[in-house]
Scaffold this active site. Structure first.
Site, short mmCIF file in Angstrom:
data_model
loop_
_atom_site.label_atom_id
_atom_site.label_comp_id
_atom_site.label_asym_id
_atom_site.label_seq_id
_atom_site.Cartn_x
_atom_site.Cartn_y
_atom_site.Cartn_z
N THR A 1 -1.60 -3.70 0.58
CA THR A 1 -1.65 -2.27 0.22
C THR A 1 -0.77 -2.04 -0.99
OG1 THR A 1 0.33 -1.50 1.38
CG2 THR A 1 -1.70 -1.70 2.67
N ASP A 2 -0.93 -0.89 -1.61
CA ASP A 2 0.07 -0.48 -2.59
C ASP A 2 1.26 0.10 -1.80
OD1 ASP A 2 1.44 -0.03 -4.90
OD2 ASP A 2 -0.13 1.11 -5.89
N TYR A 3 2.30 0.42 -2.53
CA TYR A 3 3.59 0.84 -1.98
C TYR A 3 3.45 2.02 -1.00
CZ TYR A 3 8.70 0.86 -2.72
OH TYR A 3 10.06 0.74 -2.59
#
Ligand code: BGC
Length: 759
Positions: free
Chosen positions: A283-285
């Site tokens: 995932t992104d942050y």
């Protein structure tokens, strides 16, 4: 003879496939064995990615990292560097956990590690795939020497809205150019063997459509037809997958009303089933947690949605870590879904060679020798110079002579920390060469360089504060605007020529750095006007992380060199080009609009049912504006040189062809000036009639050539049916017979034309 050749060919194909199968079988046996021993907690632990507490891009920072490693709750760590620190963290994983599974170490190595290259938008303007691949190779060598084995790059989001700060991190507006660059970057990082200690695993991001957020506002909503997605936005991600990218990162935006991070169609149907991606999805942050604000449910719910969509690793938010076991017991996720994600993480560790030697990337000696060394910086200097785009050069104002007195003026002239641009998290900001230092070094004792700051970045100190983050300060000068200006004019009065280093600060682009006014900020503009009034020749060295609005500058400044943010060797590479030691050859990868109201403006647009007649800029009841023409200020593919090139008419090998055949299109390009120069010869095609509407032009090929003064070269492009294919309304990749136009030229606007038929 023929049969020997076919046996050799067969061996060439079959041997590697068999070898691959054998090594996959070995890996599977190893991972099966390991997974049999793993508890559910240990499996979920592998899906957790934490920050090491150095640079972070969100408000959440991981805590208790060491004890989480010890408890088997960490699969990967990012933003931690140096062999010593990484070794220490790895030791905890392989000595103190029950199953001794090593950790992956990642970092945002975006455009260089310690030796910084131009921001990606600048790199893309080289149109030189060898150089781009080299930049990634060097970055991988440096990062891997420092303990890392995974980078969150390349970022290949197509962007057509220069208000969006992250346009600086990508390769501009074109799917074809973007795809070539995606391949080059993946190859540069990963090499041919991930387990070598000088290659790192790439992560293509942000899947998908992150560059299409409404109004250029970061993290904003995206909504797009499938036909547009497939034809215009998805190709660069797919090119990275085809090039064997190891990992894919989710994006923050929604797609079809579902946040990308929970979008099963995107990750399972498209990425894994249609494209055959076998790697790991991260995932992104905190993108899982952010789905709570998207309105998709509580943390347990959104975590389950992400896993079920095909996501394997959860960056920073710990939603997987804290809720998946409960979801398993409640039947909201299955054992198989957890197992599959865990397997993909372990496969990456295996391929990186971490099970054989978890410390293979921790080599203090290499870190000292191979990082930020002279050879790397020398290459960076050449690469940076090739990324600059000469936007205007009236009366051959450039190059300037290494003689007399040169006044260097502007808030970006005597500054090191801003030179690497945004996303340079591992750079040492005290090291880049400023423009002032570079000019002095390259001019030597032949010219006198005098300097004044001239203005602050902007009149608004608050805006300056927001635009100069992460230690990239411009050092706000507390004198009045008038005092700064007066000093600059006094300095300018001594000079034969004025170089104005103006534009954006590094953090005016990048993440969470969108702007609605994309011109040169207020006080700098006033400064530029005053400098022009002196009547001396003025060269604008423009720092920019995006296409900017420069109509006034184009009308009034004799020479404009767009240098983006050049990296470690900013000052020297700028001096090389200003003094003519290097002839500029960069070409824009994104259109420069005349004003913000025209956005989105891109060359490969549709014709509409009411196009303007050629050469017109307003016609009633046609698709246009009352107050500005439809033209860009600088078109896609544009960039001048200190020499000039002429193009012959196009010669075609035939006028019609069938699938399976090809047409060759050739032009002769001549260097009509006095010095050697490089030119990017660009091929565009238009499909005149289609079952869906087709763009007015699409880039289908380019070649960068070098010509001596007076020299001519014939440049040929072979066109096959593959070049004419597009996704139709059934999302089938087809070429439709009919008439096509073909254009070859120096940019997307100034081209020669020919026509052919696909039978
Ligand atoms: C960015 C990503 C980046 C990640 C880790 C996020 O905020 O969107 O591009 O890789 O942070 O630093």
């Amino acid at each position: 003879m023929k049969s020997i050749l076919s046996i050799l060919l067969l061996l060439y194909i079959v041997v590697p496939v068999t070898a691959q199968k054998a090594s996959d079988a070995k890996m599977n046996a190893f991972i099966n064995g390991l997974m049999q021993k793993m508890t559910i907690d240990e499996k979920i632990g592998q899906l957790n990615l934490l920050t090491g507490g150095e640079a972070t891009t969100g408000s959440v920072v991981s805590s208790g990292v060491e004890s989480k490693i010890k408890n088997g709750q960490v699969g990967g760590i990012f933003s931690m560097s140096s062999p010593a620190r990484i070794r220490k963290a790895q030791e905890i994983a392989v000595r103190q956990t029950r199953l001794k599974i090593p950790v992956i170490f990642g970092m945002d190595v975006i455009h260089g590690y310690k030796t910084m290259f131009p921001i990606p938008l600048g790199l893309s303007c080289t149109w030189n795939m060898n150089l781009i691949e080299r930049s990634a190779r060097i970055a991988a060598t440096e990062a891997s020497a420092d303990g890392l084995n995974w980078t969150f790059s390349p970022m290949v989001d197509i962007a057509r809205d220069p208000r969006w700060g992250r346009i600086s991190e990508g390769n501009g507006e074109d799917p074809y150019l973007g795809s070539q660059i995606a391949k080059a970057m993946v190859k540069g990082y990963q090499g041919d063997d991930l387990s070598k200690n000088n290659t790192i695993m790439a992560c293509v991001k942000h899947f998908a459509l992150y560059g299409a957020g409404e109004a250029g506002r970061d993290y904003n909503t995206t909504d797009m037809s499938r036909v547009r997605m497939y034809n215009e936005y998805l190709p660069p991600y797919k090119a990275a997958v085809d090039a064997g990218v190891g990992t894919v990162m989710t994006s923050f935006n929604e797609i079809d009303g579902i946040p990308a991070t929970a979008n099963k169609w995107l990750f399972t149907d498209l990425l894994r089933k249609q494209w055959g991606f076998k790697g790991m999805v991260v995932t992104d942050y905190t993108a899982v947690n952010e789905m709570i604000d998207h309105g998709m449910g509580d943390l347990q719910q959104v975590s389950a949605l992400a896993l079920r969509a095909g996501v394997d690793m959860d960056m920073v938010g710990e939603g997987f870590l804290t809720t998946l076991k409960k979801s398993l017991h409640e039947g909201k996720v299955t054992q198989k879904e957890i197992d599959e994600a865990c397997r993909r993480v372990l496969e990456k560790k295996y391929k990186l060679g971490l099970f054989d030697d978890p410390y293979r990337y921790c080599n203090e000696e290499r870190a000292v020798k191979e990082t930020y060394n002279e050879a790397n910086r020398k290459e960076a200097r050449a690469i940076s110079a090739e990324s600059f785009v000469l936007l205007k050069n009236a009366n051959n104002t450039l190059p300037i002579k290494k003689a007399g007195t040169i006044a260097l003026i502007g808030p970006l002239a005597d500054n090191r920390s801003n030179m690497p641009g945004t996303w340079s998290v591992s750079a040492d900001f005290t090291k880049p060469i400023s423009v002032l230092e570079g000019l002095k070094q390259v001019a030597g004792s032949n010219a006198k360089i005098v300097y004044a700051k001239g203005s602050n970045l902007t009149e608004d100190s608050l805006l300056e504060q927001r635009s100069t983050m992460f230690g990239k300060t411009l050092g706000r000068d507390n004198r009045s605007d008038e005092a700064l200006l007066k000093e600059a004019l006094d300095i300018a009065a001594q000079a034969d020529v004025i170089v104005a280093a103006l534009g954006e600060a590094a953090e005016m682009t990048g993440e969470s750095a969108s702007r609605t006014d994309i011109g040169i900020p207020d006080v700098q503009h006033t400064l530029l006007k005053a400098l022009l009034k002196t009547g001396k020749p003025v060269v604008l060295v423009l720092f920019a992380g995006r296409p900017m609005t420069l109509v006034w500058e184009q009308q009034n400044v004799p020479a404009i060199l767009n240098v983006w943010f050049p990296g470690s060797e900013a000052g020297t590479s700028i001096a090389d080009v200003l003094f003519g030691d290097v002839n500029p050859s960069g070409k824009l990868s994104a259109t420069f609009p005349q004003n913000v109201g025209q956005i989105p403006l891109y060359y490969n647009h549709k014709n509409t049912g009411r196009p303007l007649a050629d050469g017109q800029w307003f016609q009633k009841f046609r698709s246009n504006y009352l107050d500005v023409s439809n033209d860009p200020l600088y078109p896609f593919g544009f960039g001048l040189s200190y020499t000039t090139f002429s193009y012959s008419d196009i010669t075609l090998s035939k006028n019609a062809f069938k699938p399976g055949e090809k047409i060759t299109a050739s032009v002769t390009v001549t260097n009509t000036g006095n010095i050697t120069g490089k030119e990017v010869v660009q091929l565009y095609i238009r499909d005149l009639v289609g079952s869906i509407t087709r763009p007015v032009k699409e880039l289908k090929g380019f070649q960068k050539i070098e010509l001596k003064a007076g020299e001519s070269k014939t440049v040929s492009f072979a066109i096959t049916v593959e070049d004419l294919k597009f996704y139709n309304s059934d999302l089938k990749f087809v070429a439709e017979p009919g008439d096509f136009k073909l254009f070859i030229g120096t940019n997307s606007r100034d081209v020669k034309e020919a026509g052919f038929k696909l039978l």
